[in-house]
Design an enzyme around this catalytic site. Sequence first.
Site, PDB file in Angstrom:
ATOM      1  N   GLU A  93       5.887   2.577   7.550  1.00  0.00           N
ATOM      2  CA  GLU A  93       6.919   3.161   6.698  1.00  0.00           C
ATOM      3  C   GLU A  93       6.373   4.436   6.056  1.00  0.00           C
ATOM      4  O   GLU A  93       5.458   4.382   5.234  1.00  0.00           O
ATOM      5  CB  GLU A  93       7.335   2.166   5.611  1.00  0.00           C
ATOM      6  CG  GLU A  93       8.481   2.676   4.774  1.00  0.00           C
ATOM      7  CD  GLU A  93       8.962   1.667   3.730  1.00  0.00           C
ATOM      8  OE1 GLU A  93       8.126   1.155   2.966  1.00  0.00           O
ATOM      9  OE2 GLU A  93      10.180   1.420   3.675  1.00  0.00           O
ATOM     10  N   GLU A 133      12.690  -7.401  -1.745  1.00  0.00           N
ATOM     11  CA  GLU A 133      13.292  -6.353  -0.903  1.00  0.00           C
ATOM     12  C   GLU A 133      12.176  -5.365  -0.606  1.00  0.00           C
ATOM     13  O   GLU A 133      11.739  -4.640  -1.503  1.00  0.00           O
ATOM     14  CB  GLU A 133      14.441  -5.644  -1.636  1.00  0.00           C
ATOM     15  CG  GLU A 133      15.593  -6.538  -2.033  1.00  0.00           C
ATOM     16  CD  GLU A 133      16.388  -7.089  -0.868  1.00  0.00           C
ATOM     17  OE1 GLU A 133      16.150  -6.678   0.286  1.00  0.00           O
ATOM     18  OE2 GLU A 133      17.238  -7.955  -1.119  1.00  0.00           O
ATOM     19  N   LYS A 169      10.527  -4.407 -15.305  1.00  0.00           N
ATOM     20  CA  LYS A 169       9.340  -3.548 -15.262  1.00  0.00           C
ATOM     21  C   LYS A 169       9.688  -2.396 -14.317  1.00  0.00           C
ATOM     22  O   LYS A 169       9.707  -2.560 -13.101  1.00  0.00           O
ATOM     23  CB  LYS A 169       8.146  -4.347 -14.720  1.00  0.00           C
ATOM     24  CG  LYS A 169       6.773  -3.867 -15.157  1.00  0.00           C
ATOM     25  CD  LYS A 169       6.448  -2.428 -14.854  1.00  0.00           C
ATOM     26  CE  LYS A 169       5.949  -2.184 -13.451  1.00  0.00           C
ATOM     27  NZ  LYS A 169       5.674  -0.748 -13.179  1.00  0.00           N
ATOM     28  N   CYS A 174      14.462   2.546   1.602  1.00  0.00           N
ATOM     29  CA  CYS A 174      13.992   1.436   2.442  1.00  0.00           C
ATOM     30  C   CYS A 174      14.873   1.277   3.678  1.00  0.00           C
ATOM     31  O   CYS A 174      14.431   0.747   4.682  1.00  0.00           O
ATOM     32  CB  CYS A 174      13.899   0.142   1.644  1.00  0.00           C
ATOM     33  SG  CYS A 174      15.342  -0.193   0.657  1.00  0.00           S
TER      34      CYS A 174
HETATM   35  P1  NDP Z   1       4.748  -0.537  -5.019  1.00  0.00           P
HETATM   36  O1  NDP Z   1       5.364  -1.546  -4.143  1.00  0.00           O
HETATM   37  O2  NDP Z   1       3.311  -0.695  -5.320  1.00  0.00           O
HETATM   38  O3  NDP Z   1       5.534  -0.491  -6.436  1.00  0.00           O
HETATM   39  C1  NDP Z   1       6.800  -1.050  -6.672  1.00  0.00           C
HETATM   40  C2  NDP Z   1       6.851  -1.638  -8.078  1.00  0.00           C
HETATM   41  O4  NDP Z   1       5.882  -2.697  -8.174  1.00  0.00           O
HETATM   42  C3  NDP Z   1       6.482  -0.650  -9.182  1.00  0.00           C
HETATM   43  O5  NDP Z   1       7.227  -0.950 -10.346  1.00  0.00           O
HETATM   44  C4  NDP Z   1       5.010  -0.964  -9.411  1.00  0.00           C
HETATM   45  O6  NDP Z   1       4.545  -0.553 -10.676  1.00  0.00           O
HETATM   46  C5  NDP Z   1       5.023  -2.466  -9.287  1.00  0.00           C
HETATM   47  N1  NDP Z   1       3.709  -3.042  -9.011  1.00  0.00           N
HETATM   48  C6  NDP Z   1       2.602  -2.443  -8.475  1.00  0.00           C
HETATM   49  N2  NDP Z   1       1.582  -3.326  -8.372  1.00  0.00           N
HETATM   50  C7  NDP Z   1       2.050  -4.506  -8.851  1.00  0.00           C
HETATM   51  C8  NDP Z   1       1.475  -5.792  -9.017  1.00  0.00           C
HETATM   52  N3  NDP Z   1       0.212  -6.051  -8.684  1.00  0.00           N
HETATM   53  N4  NDP Z   1       2.230  -6.787  -9.537  1.00  0.00           N
HETATM   54  C9  NDP Z   1       3.519  -6.561  -9.887  1.00  0.00           C
HETATM   55  N5  NDP Z   1       4.115  -5.346  -9.767  1.00  0.00           N
HETATM   56  C10 NDP Z   1       3.398  -4.337  -9.245  1.00  0.00           C
HETATM   57  O7  NDP Z   1       5.076   0.868  -4.415  1.00  0.00           O
HETATM   58  P2  NDP Z   1       4.292   2.268  -4.585  1.00  0.00           P
HETATM   59  O8  NDP Z   1       4.915   2.975  -5.702  1.00  0.00           O
HETATM   60  O9  NDP Z   1       2.816   2.084  -4.671  1.00  0.00           O
HETATM   61  O10 NDP Z   1       4.646   2.958  -3.207  1.00  0.00           O
HETATM   62  C11 NDP Z   1       3.810   2.766  -2.074  1.00  0.00           C
HETATM   63  C12 NDP Z   1       4.625   2.735  -0.811  1.00  0.00           C
HETATM   64  O11 NDP Z   1       5.503   1.629  -0.857  1.00  0.00           O
HETATM   65  C13 NDP Z   1       5.553   3.908  -0.607  1.00  0.00           C
HETATM   66  O12 NDP Z   1       4.895   4.986  -0.053  1.00  0.00           O
HETATM   67  C14 NDP Z   1       6.591   3.322   0.305  1.00  0.00           C
HETATM   68  O13 NDP Z   1       6.140   3.369   1.648  1.00  0.00           O
HETATM   69  C15 NDP Z   1       6.675   1.903  -0.150  1.00  0.00           C
HETATM   70  N6  NDP Z   1       7.820   1.662  -1.034  1.00  0.00           N
HETATM   71  C16 NDP Z   1       8.885   1.044  -0.506  1.00  0.00           C
HETATM   72  C17 NDP Z   1       9.991   0.815  -1.264  1.00  0.00           C
HETATM   73  C18 NDP Z   1      11.175   0.161  -0.666  1.00  0.00           C
HETATM   74  O14 NDP Z   1      12.221   0.073  -1.316  1.00  0.00           O
HETATM   75  N7  NDP Z   1      11.061  -0.323   0.555  1.00  0.00           N
HETATM   76  C19 NDP Z   1      10.090   1.245  -2.664  1.00  0.00           C
HETATM   77  C20 NDP Z   1       8.879   1.869  -3.143  1.00  0.00           C
HETATM   78  C21 NDP Z   1       7.809   2.054  -2.338  1.00  0.00           C
HETATM   79  P3  NDP Z   1       3.805   0.871 -10.868  1.00  0.00           P
HETATM   80  O15 NDP Z   1       4.826   1.901 -10.689  1.00  0.00           O
HETATM   81  O16 NDP Z   1       3.316   0.816 -12.263  1.00  0.00           O
HETATM   82  O17 NDP Z   1       2.714   0.914  -9.841  1.00  0.00           O
END
Ligand code: NDP
Length: 458
Positions: free
Chosen positions: A355, A229, A154, A263
């Site tokens: 973060e 992660e 996904k 990250c």
């Molecule tokens: P999320 O953690 O919400 O998204 C990561 C993945 O999870 C996406 O594919 C998302 O899909 C999916 N997802 C969202 N909600 C669910 C759920 N309920 N069940 C299963 N999968 C889900 O990150 P965001 O994009 O909302 O980013 C928000 C913040 O997270 C950023 O500003 C950053 O601070 C942090 N972040 C950290 C990362 C890291 O590697 N440490 C990576 C990305 C974000 P969809 O795109 O459809 O929402």
Amino acid sequence: MSVFEVVNPADESVVTTVEELEAEEVDAAVAKAQAAQRTWAALAPADRAGALRDFAAHVDAHVEELAALEVANAGHPIGQARWEAGNVRDVLTYYSAAPERLLGKQIPVAGGLDITFEEPMGVVGIITPWNFPMPILGWGLGPALAAGNAVLVKPAEWTPLTAMRIAELGAEAGLPAGLFQVLPGKGSVVGEALVDHPDVRKIVFTGSTETGTRVMARAAAHVKRVTLELGGKSANIVFADSDLEQAAASAPYGIFDNAGQDCCARSRILVQRSVYDRFMELFEPAVSGVAVGDPNDEGTEMGPLVSEAHREKVASYVPDDAPVAFRGTAPDGPGWWFPPTVLTPSRDDAVVREEVFGPVVAVLPFDDEADAITLANDSAYGLSGSIWTRDLSRAVRVSRAVEAGNLSVNSHSSVRYSTPFGGFKQSGIGRELGPDAPLQFTETKNVFLAIDSTESPS
Ligand code: NDP
């Protein structure tokens, strides 16, 4: 069927539209993956190894195409995007050796022969974020396939294009139909359907700690295995005895790489008080020298942020009265640009604890080694970090004391596919990459074969 727009973050143009799946469609994908997994696991290990090598070679032939797609979808600089596509190839190549090296054990016991098998789990779900769509996909995909599993991915809604193309490349390279599928859609729909599905035996999730916590709680309903992660707030610790010129020249790479959407970003720079002023003098030109602009330009080092919503989140950490020490430059727009920004906040400010996931770094002074360690560990996260010193004993002492999964001394290197990667504390659970990663996708089975029936096993 609804569609969502994929937008180029550098100019806000619509790149394409993508159909998003509904939860019911996940059932069919899982059934197809289960059938493919049985075929895949039944192959001779050498044949699975060969199929992974063919897949890697096909990715290699499409590195330029994948890189161009990521430039358009995620705004990554072209040189970086090329590295990311090449990383998928390298990870698939590295794990193509694993099917023939997934060794069990023979354990000495009384009365017979005791052996272990590393059995595939079945269908694995990988939920990827938008910051590094290709590498993070590859880090789960390579070892999961090598261990004999099927994989359903996904991708993040903002950045699905490279994952979709890599799945096509896998099919073209000859992977069994359905073995590796990409399921675009909302996290709250497709992501949750994967986590809730009883026949998806493991979830690898990369993203925010907030969403990761929800994924782990839902997965618990099926005692589903998880690798998480999550976020980071990593410290870049600069001691007075370090090569200060090198530490300052390198610090922009530690934080502004991928526009800070990393990250492992070293978003806190801790500098020993006695050299703090000198470090800032050296750091300022290094920051203003970061080439921010058109991601298609070979000289560009930093592109835009991924979306308007994300830029707003990053900007909220730099209000008008923020303690800005200095900033780099960025285009005005269109596109979701944000300049490299250096803040000098106090230890308890939100920008020091949370973060930001953007090109914003907090610089803080510390007094001595003990203070540096306390400050570095004063975080809910524990993913990465750097230590700059010429004192080898100090390098080892501080490395052992900092609560983080991936540290580098006199370097900002974070991730190599041949070494383990993952976090302490709220930065996650489990390790990706490295030689043992396939074991994150197997169940260990122990079999006792009685040989001498007069002896009972102990
Ligand atoms: P999320 O953690 O919400 O998204 C990561 C993945 O999870 C996406 O594919 C998302 O899909 C999916 N997802 C969202 N909600 C669910 C759920 N309920 N069940 C299963 N999968 C889900 O990150 P965001 O994009 O909302 O980013 C928000 C913040 O997270 C950023 O500003 C950053 O601070 C942090 N972040 C950290 C990362 C890291 O590697 N440490 C990576 C990305 C974000 P969809 O795109 O459809 O929402």
